[in-house]
Design a protein around this motif. Structure first.
Motif, PDB file in Angstrom:
ATOM      1  N   LYS A   4       0.830  -1.203   0.000  1.00 23.80           N
ATOM      2  CA  LYS A   4       0.000   0.000   0.000  1.00 23.80           C
ATOM      3  C   LYS A   4       0.866   1.255   0.000  1.00 23.80           C
ATOM      4  N   LEU A  74       9.879   8.508  -2.897  1.00 22.76           N
ATOM      5  CA  LEU A  74      10.021   7.328  -2.042  1.00 22.76           C
ATOM      6  C   LEU A  74       9.029   6.245  -2.466  1.00 22.76           C
ATOM      7  N   ALA A  84       8.028  -2.003   0.728  1.00 16.78           N
ATOM      8  CA  ALA A  84       7.008  -1.169   1.358  1.00 16.78           C
ATOM      9  C   ALA A  84       7.557   0.227   1.639  1.00 16.78           C
ATOM     10  N   PRO A  85       6.685   1.253   1.549  1.00 14.50           N
ATOM     11  CA  PRO A  85       7.174   2.616   1.779  1.00 14.50           C
ATOM     12  C   PRO A  85       7.772   2.817   3.170  1.00 14.50           C
ATOM     13  N   ALA A  86       7.199   2.168   4.184  1.00 13.90           N
ATOM     14  CA  ALA A  86       7.774   2.315   5.535  1.00 13.90           C
ATOM     15  C   ALA A  86       9.198   1.761   5.561  1.00 13.90           C
ATOM     16  N   ASP A  87       9.433   0.702   4.789  1.00 15.13           N
ATOM     17  CA  ASP A  87      10.768   0.113   4.728  1.00 15.13           C
ATOM     18  C   ASP A  87      11.745   1.039   4.005  1.00 15.13           C
ATOM     19  N   TYR A  89      11.473   4.205   3.767  1.00 14.87           N
ATOM     20  CA  TYR A  89      11.664   5.345   4.670  1.00 14.87           C
ATOM     21  C   TYR A  89      12.656   5.001   5.779  1.00 14.87           C
ATOM     22  N   SER A  90      12.578   3.765   6.270  1.00 13.13           N
ATOM     23  CA  SER A  90      13.482   3.367   7.351  1.00 13.13           C
ATOM     24  C   SER A  90      14.928   3.374   6.871  1.00 13.13           C
ATOM     25  N   ARG A 387      18.369  -1.259   6.626  1.00 10.10           N
ATOM     26  CA  ARG A 387      19.089  -0.340   7.482  1.00 10.10           C
ATOM     27  C   ARG A 387      20.448  -0.945   7.837  1.00 10.10           C
ATOM     28  N   GLU A 389      22.205  -1.948  10.096  1.00  5.87           N
ATOM     29  CA  GLU A 389      22.334  -2.401  11.476  1.00  5.87           C
ATOM     30  C   GLU A 389      23.165  -3.673  11.507  1.00  5.87           C
TER      31      GLU A 389
ATOM     32  N   PHE B 192       3.807  -4.602   6.678  1.00  6.20           N
ATOM     33  CA  PHE B 192       4.929  -3.669   6.516  1.00  6.20           C
ATOM     34  C   PHE B 192       4.511  -2.212   6.713  1.00  6.20           C
ATOM     35  N   ALA B 193       3.630  -1.981   7.701  1.00  7.77           N
ATOM     36  CA  ALA B 193       3.165  -0.611   7.918  1.00  7.77           C
ATOM     37  C   ALA B 193       4.174   0.204   8.721  1.00  7.77           C
ATOM     38  N   ILE B 194       4.928  -0.456   9.584  1.00 11.91           N
ATOM     39  CA  ILE B 194       5.842   0.285  10.467  1.00 11.91           C
ATOM     40  C   ILE B 194       7.257  -0.266  10.364  1.00 11.91           C
ATOM     41  N   GLN B 195       8.196   0.596  10.631  1.00  6.05           N
ATOM     42  CA  GLN B 195       9.604   0.213  10.658  1.00  6.05           C
ATOM     43  C   GLN B 195      10.286   1.154  11.637  1.00  6.05           C
ATOM     44  N   ILE B 196      11.574   0.920  11.864  1.00  6.58           N
ATOM     45  CA  ILE B 196      12.342   1.881  12.634  1.00  6.58           C
ATOM     46  C   ILE B 196      12.753   2.987  11.667  1.00  6.58           C
ATOM     47  N   SER B 206       8.008   4.014  13.146  1.00  6.32           N
ATOM     48  CA  SER B 206       7.314   5.005  12.326  1.00  6.32           C
ATOM     49  C   SER B 206       6.756   4.393  11.057  1.00  6.32           C
ATOM     50  N   THR B 207       5.689   4.988  10.587  1.00  6.92           N
ATOM     51  CA  THR B 207       5.236   4.727   9.224  1.00  6.92           C
ATOM     52  C   THR B 207       6.060   5.636   8.312  1.00  6.92           C
ATOM     53  N   GLU B 208       5.856   5.548   6.997  1.00  2.74           N
ATOM     54  CA  GLU B 208       6.611   6.437   6.102  1.00  2.74           C
ATOM     55  C   GLU B 208       6.204   7.883   6.388  1.00  2.74           C
ATOM     56  N   SER B 216      -1.741   4.714   6.473  1.00  6.25           N
ATOM     57  CA  SER B 216      -0.590   3.842   6.224  1.00  6.25           C
ATOM     58  C   SER B 216      -1.084   2.473   5.765  1.00  6.25           C
ATOM     59  N   ALA B 217      -0.161   1.525   5.714  1.00  8.54           N
ATOM     60  CA  ALA B 217      -0.520   0.168   5.299  1.00  8.54           C
ATOM     61  C   ALA B 217      -1.105  -0.640   6.452  1.00  8.54           C
TER      62      ALA B 217
END
Lengths: 617, 314
Positions: A4, A74, A84-87, A89-90, A387, A389, B192-196, B206-208, B216-217
């Protein structure tokens, strides 16, 4: 994958930047237009996920083109690579050279790290503050950790996003040069000093690792071939891979990146693993404050690294190698790129190299401002598009490294010893240096010295010998202390110049060679300020994964700040030193990786060896 | 797939813990062996349904021959290991980890913290006055920070994130154990909605671009809430009751039942206070869901409260 994304769209420019790297996206699953057919086919599984390792390069493409990574860009990177966008972004928020909020296209990163501090970065920053306002992206300049240009300290890196982007290392940095880079762009600056300027010994006879620096055109493979280039690879191809490893073992070559692990053992244990493919990674992320030796090789003799990696790949049975280059080395990047392309054209990379039947490919991956990515497992995560890490060990890289496969990670300098070993034979090579430390060694000599630079000496020289080579401290000044091994290393006193700069000599004197940093401070330098900078460095560069390092580096800096503000209160100082020891011990004992484990080394040595914080104000 | 019983018998591995022999199946962790030996080991980022991230470093033990301490939750046993769980080094390390967390994170809803703090003589107050709420933790400038004068201890303190009706994110209580990230990612939910995001002390779940959860997702399965060890993630119902001062676990009953929404058969633990469902968890050892639910099982209980009043028809 069915991920998404928000409705933010990439601009034409951002799409173009990514498409030039990845090729045009075909179909809705790859970020293109979604058509009727896309609803009837799925794009999932390994094929979709196997391109994640392009994330860093794609983010570089956008950041280098427009100066920052917008939500639309992004999303586009995520869609193209099925991440995924959160990934994404991370990953984007992990690296100091990427920005996830708008900023000007021109930015100058001004080094405020220890080597530059010793040579006037503070005055440069004070003047910049007056002229441009406080350091911030909006004012066009930022403070930076060590840029690896310590021989020309104080240093700065000017970048300009665009097509093409411009990147330029300035040293010594002046306020005028920085202002010019901001007003007219980095292209207006005078050309960078030639690579040989980093090597005061350039052109001297008897050099082994640096013999070509300043003598050959680093862009010319013919120059390289005319100066024994690829003689090592020819010799290696006359042997079986196992014999090559035996020679390296006989040479007793130890890793030059800081951990001093025997290279031959590393190669042998990787080659023995049944799992394939095996990978070779060259760690060219030298970010340890005060370290710039690898830059001297990469800029002055890039083909040497290509040859060395080809030999290593042949020995361990790897068909693919990665060079992880720190993002702050633009010229090294250009030269490596040229060297790889030229070597491929001339049959020294690619299929069936020189008719040997051995095939090997090399790719460059650029870091983006994260010291931690020089850690041997963080480098895998960064290359894979995660990341940076560190991973917990075991499993070790030789068992499960890059993409989970057996992997050898070697530092640039370590690898560049390999052609010498091939030409001389391991046993002959082992005669150079001392019993426990064989071969020639590069030292990054900087700070308050007459001729700072990268120096090559056979192992066995003392600290005093190396300082003398660099001309000693300027006339009228007195040596106060020397930092060995960088921010993760330790201080030694000015009366300890007879310490032999060998692995065993350093160990016997309870210090470390680390990455070969020899950073001299004269009596004009305020050591408590240097300690604070080191503490700040570790706090900024901690990846944040484990508690001892994530919070410990913060508490270490806070305690040093309190001591600096509060020097006369001995009771409070005593408490804070006790607290520093407590925090230092948990970082050393319980951090996941070497960064946290070493984050207290320099401060500890300054307290115990120099008595820096004990002295009255 | 799990076979009903192992094809080859599992080897037992014997190691020494604090001088005594303990045998555990091959492939077990030191933590399993510690539990078998009756050693009470503090853990925070360890989760029984997740691959250990070994990020919190509170379960560290001393391993003979190892230069550094090792995380018991993830280091596998090998024959002949000699493990010490209560040496000066171990106690120091556990004390400092508890202090560092206690000085930077709100641990008021983390189970067993007072007990461990006391056991290891931890004093999180000695790092100075704690910093107040930061409004900029979602802006990431990796490699930079404002240093201050050292007298205020940096913390995770920040405003609670209330952007939906189902659960609240109070990241002042977050120890960055990665469990929610892992539950949301490949280990369970694959949303995969959240990540560091960010780096070092400025890291933040955080989300993007810190988008609100509904944008978010996130699919609101609440499996992140299920694994959160500190109460940083909590049901909106629990959050509101805590704020009102009416949350009282001693007055709660827990009833296991089967979710009625579909035929999968996930088990639900209904936490009931004052005859009202106040939150829903799921048994981690259940073979179907392993503690995971979907939005309906986790949050779809409000209709139960729409009871007709006694005597009325509707």
């Amino acid at each position: 994958m069915d991920l998404k994304f928000s409705n933010a769209e990439a601009s034409a420019e951002e799409r173009d930047a990514v498409d030039r790297l990845l090729g045009a996206g075909d179909g809705g699953w790859h970020g293109g237009e979604r058509d009727e057919q896309d609803h009837r086919r799925a794009h999932t599984g390994h094929a979709a996920r196997s391109r994640r390792h392009f994330v860093m390069e794609a983010l570089h493409a956008v950041n280098d083109r427009v100066g920052w990574i917008s939500p639309g860009a992004l999303n586009y990177v995520g869609k193209r690579l099925s991440v995924a966008p959160a990934d994404v972004y991370s990953v984007a928020t992990f690296y100091a050279l990427f920005s996830t909020h708008p900023r000007p296209k021109r930015i100058v990163h001004v080094c405020t790290d220890i080597a530059c501090m010793a040579r006037g970065s503070k005055a440069v920053c004070a003047d910049l503050e007056k002229r441009l306002g406080p350091a911030s992206a909006d004012n066009g300049w930022k403070h930076s950790p060590c840029l690896g240009v310590c021989e020309r300290a104080p240093a700065a890196m000017a970048v300009e996003a665009g097509d093409p982007p411009h990147e330029h290392l300035i040293g010594p940095a002046t306020v005028d040069a920085i202002a010019l880079a901001l007003e007219d762009g980095p292209a207006a600056l005078a050309a960078e000093a030639p690579p040989a300027m980093a090597v005061p010994q350039a052109g001297q006879d008897g050099l082994m690792l640096l013999k070509r620096v300043g003598r050959v055109d680093p862009d010319s493979i013919d120059d390289y071939l005319a100066t024994d280039g690829y003689a090592g690879l020819r010799r290696a191809f006359e042997m079986q891979p196992g014999q090559v490893i035996s020679e390296v073992k006989d040479s007793r070559l130890m890793g030059r990146g800081g951990a001093a692990f025997p290279a031959g053992i590393k190669w042998e244990s990787t080659a023995k693993q049944p799992a394939t493919p095996r990978y070779l990674v060259c760690n060219a992320d030298e970010s340890e404050p005060g370290t710039f030796k690898d830059r001297a090789i990469l800029e002055g003799d890039p083909f040497a690294l290509i040859e060395s990696m080809t030999i290593a790949g042949y020995a361990i049975g790897a068909e693919r190698g990665f060079i992880y280059l720190r993002g702050e080395y633009p010229r090294a990047h250009r030269m490596l790129h040229n060297a790889i392309d030229t070597a491929r054209e001339r049959g020294f990379l690619g299929n069936d190299i020189q008719g040997s039947g051995f095939s090997f490919e090399l790719e460059i991956r650029r870091g983006a401002g994260a010291y931690i990515c020089g850690e041997e497992t963080a480098i895998f995560n960064s290359i894979e598009g995660y990341r940076g890490e560190p991973r917990s060990k075991p499993p070790f890289p030789f068992e499960a490294g890059l993409f989970g496969k057996p992997t050898v990670v070697n530092n640039v300098e370590t690898l560049c010893n390999v052609p010498l070993i091939m030409r001389m034979g391991g046993a002959q090579y082992a005669r150079i240096g001392t019993e426990g430390s064989t071969g020639p060694k590069l030292f990054c000599v900087s700070g308050n010295l007459v001729r700072p630079g990268v120096y090559e000496v056979p192992f066995g020289a003392t600290l005093g010998d190396v300082l003398t080579l660099a001309g000693g401290v300027p006339q009228g000044r007195k040596l106060q202390a020397v930092l060995l091994g960088g921010a993760a290393g330790g201080f030694v006193r000015a009366d300890e110049l007879n310490i032999p700069l060998t692995f065993e000599g350093a160990r016997a004197n309870n210090t470390t060679l680390g990455s070969g940093v020899v950073l001299a401070f004269d009596d004009t330098v305020e050591l408590p300020a240097i300690l604070l900078r080191i503490a700040r460095f570790f706090r900024d560069e901690s990846c944040g994964q484990c508690v001892p390092c994530r919070v410990g580096t913060v508490r270490q800096e806070e305690a040093l700040l309190r001591i600096a503000h509060n020097r006369r209160d001995t009771a409070a100082k005593g408490r804070d030193i006790g607290l520093l020891r407590d925090v230092g011990l948990v970082m050393k004992d319980s951090s996941i990786c070497g960064l946290g484990q070493a984050a207290w080394n320099a401060v500890e040595s300054a307290i115990d060896r120099l008595g820096v914080l004990e002295k009255s104000p | 797939m799990n076979a009903p019983y192992p094809v080859t018998p599992v080897q037992q591995v014997t190691i020494k813990i604090d001088g005594e022999d303990v045998s555990v199946p091959e492939g077990s962790t030191i933590l399993t062996a510690c539990n078998a030996a009756g050693k009470d080991t503090p853990t925070l980022c360890y989760g029984d349904t997740l691959t250990p991230k070994n990020a919190c470093r509170v379960c560290m033990v001393e391993l003979k021959g190892s230069r550094v301490l090792v995380p018991s939750c993830s280091r596998k046993v090998s024959p002949g290991m000699e493990v010490m769980t209560d040496t000066e080094r171990v106690r120091h390390s556990r004390r400092l980890v508890l202090e560092l967390l206690g000085s930077s994170v709100d641990l008021s809803t983390t189970p067993r913290i007072p007990e461990w703090m006391q056991r290891y003589d931890a004093d999180p107050d000695r790092y100075g006055e704690r910093s107040g709420e930061s409004l900029t933790r979602d802006i990431h400038e990796p490699g930079e920070h404002h240093a201050g004068n050292g007298y205020v201890a940096a913390t995770m303190s920040q405003p609670d994130k209330i952007d939906n009706d189902l659960y609240v994110r109070d990241y002042s209580k977050c120890i960055l154990c990665y469990k929610c990230v892992d539950a949301c990612g490949t280990q369970w939910q694959n949303s995969f909605a959240i990540q560091i995001a960010g780096r070092g002390f400025d890291s933040q779940i955080s989300t993007e671009y810190a988008a609100e959860l509904p944008d978010s997702a996130c699919v609101f399965c609440g499996n992140c809430v299920e694994v959160c060890p500190t109460g940083a993630l909590s049901f909106k119902s629990e959050y509101d009751m805590r704020a009102a001062g009416t949350w009282d676990e001693s007055q709660q009953t827990e009833t296991t039942t089967v979710c009625t929404y579909c035929g999968v058969g996930c088990n639900l633990n209904l936490h009931v206070q004052d005859n009202k469902i106040v939150k829903v968890t799921s048994p981690h050892d259940h073979s179907i869901g392993h503690g995971n639910l979907c939005i309906k099982g986790r949050f779809g209980f409000v209709h139960v409260h729409s009871r007709s009043k006694e005597g009325s028809d509707s």
